[in-house]
Design a protein around this motif. Structure first.
Motif, PDB file in Angstrom:
ATOM      1  N   LEU A 215       6.477  -3.891   3.963  1.00 55.18           N
ATOM      2  CA  LEU A 215       5.207  -4.532   3.601  1.00 55.18           C
ATOM      3  C   LEU A 215       4.174  -4.334   4.707  1.00 55.18           C
ATOM      4  CD1 LEU A 215       6.510  -7.807   1.914  1.00 55.18           C
ATOM      5  CD2 LEU A 215       5.640  -5.735   0.813  1.00 55.18           C
ATOM      6  N   GLY A 216       4.636  -4.250   5.957  1.00 59.97           N
ATOM      7  CA  GLY A 216       3.736  -3.927   7.060  1.00 59.97           C
ATOM      8  C   GLY A 216       3.129  -2.549   6.885  1.00 59.97           C
ATOM      9  N   LEU A 217       3.959  -1.580   6.463  1.00 62.76           N
ATOM     10  CA  LEU A 217       3.446  -0.232   6.204  1.00 62.76           C
ATOM     11  C   LEU A 217       2.437  -0.233   5.056  1.00 62.76           C
ATOM     12  CD1 LEU A 217       6.540   2.149   6.513  1.00 62.76           C
ATOM     13  CD2 LEU A 217       4.854   1.522   8.242  1.00 62.76           C
ATOM     14  N   VAL A 218       2.725  -1.010   4.025  1.00 66.58           N
ATOM     15  CA  VAL A 218       1.796  -1.114   2.896  1.00 66.58           C
ATOM     16  C   VAL A 218       0.439  -1.613   3.390  1.00 66.58           C
ATOM     17  CG1 VAL A 218       1.301  -2.336   0.746  1.00 66.58           C
ATOM     18  CG2 VAL A 218       3.598  -1.444   1.174  1.00 66.58           C
ATOM     19  N   LEU A 219       0.451  -2.629   4.233  1.00 68.70           N
ATOM     20  CA  LEU A 219      -0.791  -3.188   4.776  1.00 68.70           C
ATOM     21  C   LEU A 219      -1.530  -2.157   5.629  1.00 68.70           C
ATOM     22  CD1 LEU A 219      -2.635  -5.631   5.234  1.00 68.70           C
ATOM     23  CD2 LEU A 219      -1.175  -6.265   7.174  1.00 68.70           C
ATOM     24  N   ILE A 220      -0.798  -1.484   6.526  1.00 65.78           N
ATOM     25  CA  ILE A 220      -1.415  -0.492   7.415  1.00 65.78           C
ATOM     26  C   ILE A 220      -2.060   0.633   6.614  1.00 65.78           C
ATOM     27  CG2 ILE A 220      -0.882   1.321   9.094  1.00 65.78           C
ATOM     28  CD1 ILE A 220       1.235  -0.591  10.259  1.00 65.78           C
ATOM     29  N   LEU A 221      -1.336   1.167   5.655  1.00 68.26           N
ATOM     30  CA  LEU A 221      -1.847   2.297   4.869  1.00 68.26           C
ATOM     31  C   LEU A 221      -2.992   1.875   3.947  1.00 68.26           C
ATOM     32  CD1 LEU A 221       1.565   3.995   3.991  1.00 68.26           C
ATOM     33  CD2 LEU A 221      -0.138   4.803   5.637  1.00 68.26           C
ATOM     34  N   SER A 222      -2.940   0.645   3.472  1.00 64.08           N
ATOM     35  CA  SER A 222      -3.995   0.163   2.573  1.00 64.08           C
ATOM     36  C   SER A 222      -5.314  -0.011   3.311  1.00 64.08           C
ATOM     37  CB  SER A 222      -3.591  -1.174   1.946  1.00 64.08           C
ATOM     38  OG  SER A 222      -2.437  -1.009   1.158  1.00 64.08           O
ATOM     39  N   LEU A 223      -5.249  -0.275   4.608  1.00 64.95           N
ATOM     40  CA  LEU A 223      -6.465  -0.493   5.395  1.00 64.95           C
ATOM     41  C   LEU A 223      -7.151   0.804   5.802  1.00 64.95           C
ATOM     42  CD1 LEU A 223      -5.338  -3.470   7.659  1.00 64.95           C
ATOM     43  CD2 LEU A 223      -6.854  -3.529   5.675  1.00 64.95           C
ATOM     44  N   LYS A 224      -6.509   1.924   5.505  1.00 62.23           N
ATOM     45  CA  LYS A 224      -7.157   3.217   5.776  1.00 62.23           C
ATOM     46  C   LYS A 224      -8.160   3.484   4.646  1.00 62.23           C
ATOM     47  CE  LYS A 224      -3.763   5.566   8.645  1.00 62.23           C
ATOM     48  NZ  LYS A 224      -4.729   5.949   9.678  1.00 62.23           N
ATOM     49  N   VAL A 225      -9.317   2.847   4.769  1.00 59.64           N
ATOM     50  CA  VAL A 225     -10.283   2.816   3.672  1.00 59.64           C
ATOM     51  C   VAL A 225     -10.873   4.187   3.352  1.00 59.64           C
ATOM     52  CG1 VAL A 225     -10.907   0.422   4.084  1.00 59.64           C
ATOM     53  CG2 VAL A 225     -12.101   2.221   5.344  1.00 59.64           C
ATOM     54  N   ASP A 226     -10.779   5.101   4.305  1.00 61.67           N
ATOM     55  CA  ASP A 226     -11.418   6.395   4.104  1.00 61.67           C
ATOM     56  C   ASP A 226     -10.498   7.429   3.471  1.00 61.67           C
ATOM     57  OD1 ASP A 226      -9.828   6.312   6.337  1.00 61.67           O
ATOM     58  OD2 ASP A 226     -10.957   7.871   7.403  1.00 61.67           O
ATOM     59  N   ASN A 227      -9.283   7.023   3.106  1.00 59.85           N
ATOM     60  CA  ASN A 227      -8.339   8.017   2.593  1.00 59.85           C
ATOM     61  C   ASN A 227      -7.559   7.453   1.408  1.00 59.85           C
ATOM     62  OD1 ASN A 227      -6.264   9.978   2.265  1.00 59.85           O
ATOM     63  ND2 ASN A 227      -6.610  10.644   4.375  1.00 59.85           N
ATOM     64  N   VAL A 228      -7.880   7.930   0.224  1.00 62.22           N
ATOM     65  CA  VAL A 228      -7.208   7.469  -0.996  1.00 62.22           C
ATOM     66  C   VAL A 228      -5.741   7.886  -1.007  1.00 62.22           C
ATOM     67  CG1 VAL A 228      -7.214   7.651  -3.522  1.00 62.22           C
ATOM     68  CG2 VAL A 228      -9.383   7.563  -2.276  1.00 62.22           C
ATOM     69  N   THR A 229      -5.422   9.005  -0.363  1.00 58.53           N
ATOM     70  CA  THR A 229      -4.043   9.511  -0.350  1.00 58.53           C
ATOM     71  C   THR A 229      -3.092   8.496   0.277  1.00 58.53           C
ATOM     72  OG1 THR A 229      -4.899  11.753  -0.128  1.00 58.53           O
ATOM     73  CG2 THR A 229      -2.575  11.411   0.363  1.00 58.53           C
ATOM     74  N   TYR A 230      -3.522   7.874   1.374  1.00 58.46           N
ATOM     75  CA  TYR A 230      -2.678   6.882   2.038  1.00 58.46           C
ATOM     76  C   TYR A 230      -2.525   5.628   1.185  1.00 58.46           C
ATOM     77  CZ  TYR A 230      -2.746   9.679   6.306  1.00 58.46           C
ATOM     78  OH  TYR A 230      -2.580  10.678   7.225  1.00 58.46           O
ATOM     79  N   LYS A 231      -3.569   5.294   0.428  1.00 55.80           N
ATOM     80  CA  LYS A 231      -3.454   4.142  -0.473  1.00 55.80           C
ATOM     81  C   LYS A 231      -2.409   4.404  -1.567  1.00 55.80           C
ATOM     82  CE  LYS A 231      -8.202   2.482   0.121  1.00 55.80           C
ATOM     83  NZ  LYS A 231      -7.858   1.198   0.717  1.00 55.80           N
ATOM     84  N   LYS A 232      -2.373   5.637  -2.043  1.00 55.26           N
ATOM     85  CA  LYS A 232      -1.375   6.004  -3.039  1.00 55.26           C
ATOM     86  C   LYS A 232       0.036   5.915  -2.442  1.00 55.26           C
ATOM     87  CE  LYS A 232      -4.303   9.081  -5.827  1.00 55.26           C
ATOM     88  NZ  LYS A 232      -4.508  10.480  -6.279  1.00 55.26           N
ATOM     89  N   LEU A 233       0.163   6.356  -1.196  1.00 51.61           N
ATOM     90  CA  LEU A 233       1.467   6.249  -0.524  1.00 51.61           C
ATOM     91  C   LEU A 233       1.851   4.788  -0.339  1.00 51.61           C
ATOM     92  CD1 LEU A 233       3.871   7.586   0.864  1.00 51.61           C
ATOM     93  CD2 LEU A 233       2.519   7.693   2.982  1.00 51.61           C
ATOM     94  N   ALA A 234       0.860   3.956  -0.023  1.00 51.62           N
ATOM     95  CA  ALA A 234       1.124   2.516   0.132  1.00 51.62           C
ATOM     96  C   ALA A 234       1.674   1.928  -1.164  1.00 51.62           C
ATOM     97  CB  ALA A 234      -0.150   1.792   0.549  1.00 51.62           C
TER      98      ALA A 234
END
Length: 574
Positions: A215-234
């Motif tokens: 869940l920490g990784l989900v939070l970290i990746l979700s906060l990368k607002v400039d990259n949709v790819t990381y949000k998908k990984l989250a």
């Protein structure tokens, strides 16, 4: 460094030393032996704590839940932490001993140290450090993984699934580092992200800390607002974490039942969470586990806060490279949250504090790599001191358990003498003490905890056993008994003689008691007649159950115990 740590741990193994939380090692061994003795359909690879003899079934054991076949399943920790060592033992045909499990654990510790060192090396090289400085800093930082008291103990003699989870965690951090350093959607990026998901599933399935890390990784990746790819990984990581939880619930529910599983799990959580512990106890535990290594971490944090985070990079280091290292470091810190959620558990069981090693090693290495000569010398001297202190603290604490080998070998001698008198395969065992895994492994059977001789006899009758064995003793160390006496009980020992009874026959009313077993409940029913040894025949007029005892009232005058004989000799005419 690895070889020296292995030699220090091997010394504990060779001497069969006692140690804090040694009961955890015996618990893991007991589960391995239980998996080995039973059929797959009896446990479905859940952590069973029931051995394979027929009389072992349905024997209660701690906070466990029985299956339909009578195998008791441990619910607080899941299968991988037990099944993996079981599989290794099976493949290598190893005996189920403390020595072999400790060596398995030492291998985990060695792999963790190597993987941690390589991760630190990669992080420092990305930040622009020279290879020479990176190697030196990595060695200084990774010392905590080999020479802290906790590393010497919990990747040595004491095994519990937390050690296995550390491997999953460090490999996950390696893959996360790959994801951040590779071009998005490149073959390497896709490969790393695809491999990361099974590791995160395995981590959550192995130890509850995995859910917090994920869940920490989900939070970290979700906060990368400039990259949709990381949000998908989250999103994928979140779904993977949910899948691990659903799989665990289904695995247990299909074997022991949904409500039974959650009842046991909730009781365990409530007894180990923050409400059951205190922060001061946890801090004291950390001081004990890491000693001067804590001072080294604190020194780096103070130094970094005074000079600013900009010190952790070279002039050639880009903001992106700094962000990569900072993100991986932040991810490694998230598992520490579990210690505050499960505060009592982290205070009592030191192996729950293993998760401090990875972020601490990274911080110490960063401090060494980016400081000046004098700070490096001071930090290096402190790490050397911490390593010596870790070993000395480990030895001093082991001295508190120095008499355990004496108790252990005395227990073995006592049981060996008993084996010459009794067939253990068909006997029923009980003890005045609480029973954890050590007693079961020592005897090779289930043992009924905190029982009385009368209860053991009744259980033996119920199970159709050949002998009733009662072990008496005291607690030498937590969950580790020292047995002083063993009684081979006769059936007649079940029938009391005191102010109310004489050989199980009532002194003040017409009746007697017998064992509250299914057989006696079927025979001794109201309306049936009883033939006593003196030839007298009485009719049963009342029955009442009282725990292990079945009280039986008969018509007529008070019975003469000296004439009617023992209740075990009475004959029932329906």
């Amino acid at each position: 460094m690895i070889c020296l740590a292995l030699l220090l741990k091997e010394s504990d193994v060779r001497t069969q030393a006692g140690a804090q939380n040694l009961e955890a090692t015996y618990h893991a061994l007991f589960t391995i032996e239980s998996l080995r003795q039973n059929k797959m359909q009896d446990h479905w690879l859940l952590p069973t704590v029931t051995l394979g003899q027929e009389n072992d079934a349905f024997a209660p054991w701690g906070a466990t839940v029985p299956t339909n076949s009578g195998d008791h399943i441990y619910t607080s920790f899941t299968s991988p932490g037990f099944v993996l060592p079981y599989a290794v033992f099976e493949m290598l045909d190893l005996d189920v001993t403390v020595k072999n499990l400790a060596r398995f654990n030492m291998a985990i510790g060695g792999m963790l140290g190597i993987a941690l060192y390589l991760l630190i090396l990669r992080m420092l090289l990305v930040l622009g450090c020279s290879k020479r400085i990176s190697i030196a800093a990595g060695l200084v930082g990774v010392s905590i993984a080999f020479f802290s008291r906790e590393a010497l103990l919990s990747t040595g003699l004491i095994y519990w699934p937390h050690a296995l989870y550390q491997l999953s965690l460090i490999f996950s951090l390696h893959l996360l580092f790959n994801i951040f350093t590779k071009p998005v959607y490149s073959d390497d990026w896709k490969k790393s992200s695809n491999i990361l998901l099974p590791f995160l599933f395995f981590g959550a399935w192995t130890e509850w800390t995995g859910y917090i890390f994920n869940l920490g990784l989900v939070l970290i990746l979700s906060l990368k607002v400039d990259n949709v790819t990381y949000k998908k990984l989250a999103i994928k990581i979140f779904l993977t974490t949910i899948a691990a939880g659903v799989f665990t619930i289904l695995h247990y529910s299909l074997v022991v039942g949904f409500h039974e599983y959650f009842d046991a799990l909730s009781r365990a959580f409530l007894s180990r969470n923050a409400n059951a512990g205190n922060v001061s106890g946890l801090i004291a535990g950390y001081v004990l586990s890491y000693g001067f290594f804590l001072m080294a971490v604190l020194m780096v944090l103070i130094w970094g806060s005074l000079l600013g985070l900009g010190i952790f990079k070279k002039p050639t280091t880009t903001a992106q490279q700094s962000e990569i290292v900072g993100t991986v470091l932040l991810a490694s810190i998230f598992p520490l949250i579990e210690n505050f959620i499960m505060l009592e558990h982290a205070t009592q069981f030191s192996f729950d504090r293993l998760k401090f090693i990875i972020p601490s090693a990274i911080l110490i290495s960063l401090g060494f790599a980016f400081s000046g000569v004098w700070f490096r010398l001071l930090l290096f001297a402190l790490i050397v001191l911490a390593s010596f202190h870790g070993y000395a603290s480990h030895n001093d604490h082991m001295k508190n358990y120095s008499r355990w080998p004496e108790h252990h070998y005395a227990n073995i001698a006592l049981i060996q003498r008993l084996k010459e008198q009794v067939d253990f395969k068909c006997a029923t065992f009980g003890s005045n003490l609480g029973v954890r895994a050590y007693a079961n492994l020592l005897i090779g059977r289930s043992v009924y905890a905190r029982s009385t001789p009368e209860q053991v006899i009744a259980l033996n009758i119920e199970k159709g056993g050949c002998a009733s064995i009662f072990l008496e003793g005291n607690v030498a160390y937590p969950d580790l008994p020292s047995y002083s006496n063993v009684k081979v009980l006769k059936l007649e020992d079940f029938f009391l003689s005191d102010g109310n009874w004489l050989n199980g026959v009532a002194r003040r009313w017409a009746g007697f008691y017998t064992s509250n077993t299914s057989i006696d409940r079927a025979n001794f029913k109201v309306g049936n007649s009883i033939l006593f040894q003196n030839g007298d025949i009485r009719k049963i007029v009342k029955i009442s159950e009282n725990g292990f005892y079945l009280n039986v009232w008969v018509d007529g005058d008070i019975l003469n115990p000296n004439e009617v004989g023992f209740p075990s000799k009475f004959k029932v005419a329906k």
